[in-house]
Design an enzyme around this catalytic site. Structure first.
Site, mmCIF file in Angstrom:
data_model
loop_
_atom_site.group_PDB
_atom_site.id
_atom_site.type_symbol
_atom_site.label_atom_id
_atom_site.label_comp_id
_atom_site.label_asym_id
_atom_site.label_seq_id
_atom_site.Cartn_x
_atom_site.Cartn_y
_atom_site.Cartn_z
ATOM 1 N N ASP A 105 -2.528 6.151 -3.523
ATOM 2 C CA ASP A 105 -1.355 5.641 -2.735
ATOM 3 C C ASP A 105 -0.821 4.537 -3.545
ATOM 4 O O ASP A 105 -1.379 4.218 -4.792
ATOM 5 C CB ASP A 105 -1.591 5.253 -1.143
ATOM 6 N N ASP A 125 -6.048 2.022 -3.270
ATOM 7 C CA ASP A 125 -7.179 1.956 -2.479
ATOM 8 C C ASP A 125 -7.538 3.134 -1.668
ATOM 9 O O ASP A 125 -8.579 2.993 -1.104
ATOM 10 C CB ASP A 125 -7.052 0.312 -1.683
ATOM 11 N N SER A 140 0.726 -1.205 -0.015
ATOM 12 C CA SER A 140 -0.130 -0.190 -0.039
ATOM 13 C C SER A 140 0.995 1.202 -0.064
ATOM 14 O O SER A 140 1.630 1.536 -0.830
ATOM 15 C CB SER A 140 -0.911 -0.182 1.029
ATOM 16 N N ASP A 182 -1.036 1.333 -3.947
ATOM 17 C CA ASP A 182 -2.105 -0.023 -4.352
ATOM 18 C C ASP A 182 -3.334 0.687 -4.718
ATOM 19 O O ASP A 182 -4.318 -0.003 -5.169
ATOM 20 C CB ASP A 182 -2.166 -0.811 -3.584
#
Length: 452
Positions: free
Chosen positions: A246, A250, A104, A248
């Site tokens: 960010d 999400d 992340s 990833d």
């Protein structure tokens, strides 16, 4: 061995904490737990596997794919895609499980493994515990049940995944983005191709930064944890707004046309009003965590929208939403869940919906976000204390009560133990920043003396 799963999968320094051996073993264990109703009931189980661009994701992906295939699971390898894309494709393709390799917003040396169950949903604690139990059992010597011959899993690249996911994102927008100029900061991460493609298809004029991942530069001075580049680019290019993801993708944070930050609470407030207007905000309720700014709570009360609070972590927000059928929830950090269209926080979807509201109303994002006033919030981390006694210390309880009396209805105190470190987080909100700092400092001193 301590519990491997944290608040969002298994995470650590790649090739030190998170090794290829661990990734392979956990994948086999996950196959046995999550695919047992498939593999062991007569049909071939299938897994969707994706990753962010980190260099370590290359060898970890190989280990995960090897583990799944060795357990008899067919693998659809979707390559570099956001976490919510892997979750979406797991559900859309009817897969038995999904696996995402990402840490992340963490720095490049870290990586992580996130598992999704059927439908693309995050795992409940009991499923994570079962996976750990199966992994530990076989790690100490019990042999795996290994298929041979035609029973081993087959692996193929699923290149259609990106287009399928982008089509889904654009297809659920309530209106197009024509006429908007938007700067996107992709954090050199998993959305570097997806997000620009989705915004462009929706009609926006784009300026893109942080979209050249090389495996080493993910989250490096850019993205949702480093907004300065985005702020400068929005002002330089005269854009209507900026969107930051960010690593990833999400989560989503935003910047208005003046370069001012729009955080997750403000984004939730804007989306809540938009969804209520089109009768999509079920029960006129929004879900957020105890870390949400008091200004958000006050704004929702003023607008007649019910606010339900959960513990810190988007998984707890999601659990509350699923249990009661709510449509919108999220965190101050930018994890926003729009449950009608996603099973987890989706930064690209959030950004698109936010931009759609700007386009639909003709108002600036600054104006839309002014529905709530962010009260000054001070967070102090107090290290090297016995965090287990936060809720039992009489001295601390008395200090908190006194602080709450001082702050009254326009302030708030929250003490929270860190989930990963020996420290206590002291958060104070007040109408005045100096008062917030003063109260937080006094409480931090009490934490040190009472729990040190």
């Amino acid at each position: 061995m301590g519990r491997l799963f944290g608040t969002d999968g298994v995470r650590g320094v790649a090739n030190a904490d998170l090794t290829a051996e661990l990734a392979l073993g956990l994948s086999v264990a996950a196959a046995h737990v999550l695919a047992e109703a498939g593999t062991f009931a007569g049909h071939r189980a299938t897994a969707v596997v994706g990753r962010d661009p980190r260099a370590s994701g290359e060898f970890l992906e190989a280990a995960v794919v090897a583990g799944l295939a060795s357990a008899g699971v067919d693998v659809l390898r979707v390559g570099v895609l956001p976490t919510p894309a892997v979750a979406h494709l797991t559900g859309a393709l009817g897969a038995d499980l999904g696996v995402m390799l990402s840490a992340s917003h963490n720095a490049m040396p870290d990586n992580g493994i996130k598992f999704f169950a059927r439908g693309g949903h995050k795992l409940a604690d009991e499923l994570e515990d079962r996976i750990e139990s199966v992994y530990a059992e076989h790690r100490t010597g019990a042999p795996w049940d290994r298929p041979t011959g035609a029973g081993v899993g087959r692996v193929r690249d699923y290149d259609e995944g990106l287009d399928q996911y982008v089509a889904h994102l654009v297809g659920v927008l309530p209106n197009r983005l024509d006429g908007l100029k938007i700067v996107l900061d992709e954090a050199h991460g998993a959305a570097s191709r997806v997000s620009p493609e989705a915004f462009a298809r929706a009609g926006a004029e784009l300026v893109t930064i942080g979209a050249v991942p090389d495996g080493l530069n993910i989250n490096d001075g850019c993205g949702s944890t480093h907004l300065d580049l985005l702020k400068a680019a929005v002002v330089e290019h005269g854009a209507d707004l900026g969107i930051a993801h960010d690593g990833d993708a999400d989560r989503c944070l935003a910047v208005d046309h003046t370069g001012a930050e729009i955080d997750g609470d403000q984004i939730l407030a804007v989306l809540a009003l938009a969804m209520r207007e089109r009768e999509a905000l079920r029960s006129d309720t929004v879900v957020a965590t105890v870390m949400s700014n008091l200004g958000f709570k006050l704004a929702m009360e003023r607008e007649g929208i019910r606010f339900v609070q959960t513990g810190v972590g988007d998984r707890y927000v999601l659990e509350e939403m699923k249990e009661h059928g709510y449509a919108l929830g999220g965190e101050q950090s930018g994890h926003v869940i729009i449950l009608d269209h996603a099973t987890t926080g989706d930064g690209t979807l959030t950004g698109l919906m936010l931009a759609a509201r700007v386009a639909q109303t003709g108002r600036t994002l600054r104006d839309l976000a002014s529905v709530m006033e962010r009260l000054p919030q001070v967070l102090v981390n107090v290290p090297d204390v016995d965090k287990s006694r936060v809720s039992t210390s009489a001295e601390l309880a008395a200090a908190v009560s006194e602080a709450e009396r001082e702050l009254g209805s326009t302030g708030r105190v929250l003490l929270r133990s860190s989930g990963t470190e020996p420290l206590v987080r002291v958060m104070v909100e007040a109408a005045d920043i100096e008062q917030a700092r003063s109260v937080a400092g006094r409480l931090a001193d009490v934490v040190k003396s009472a729990l040190g």
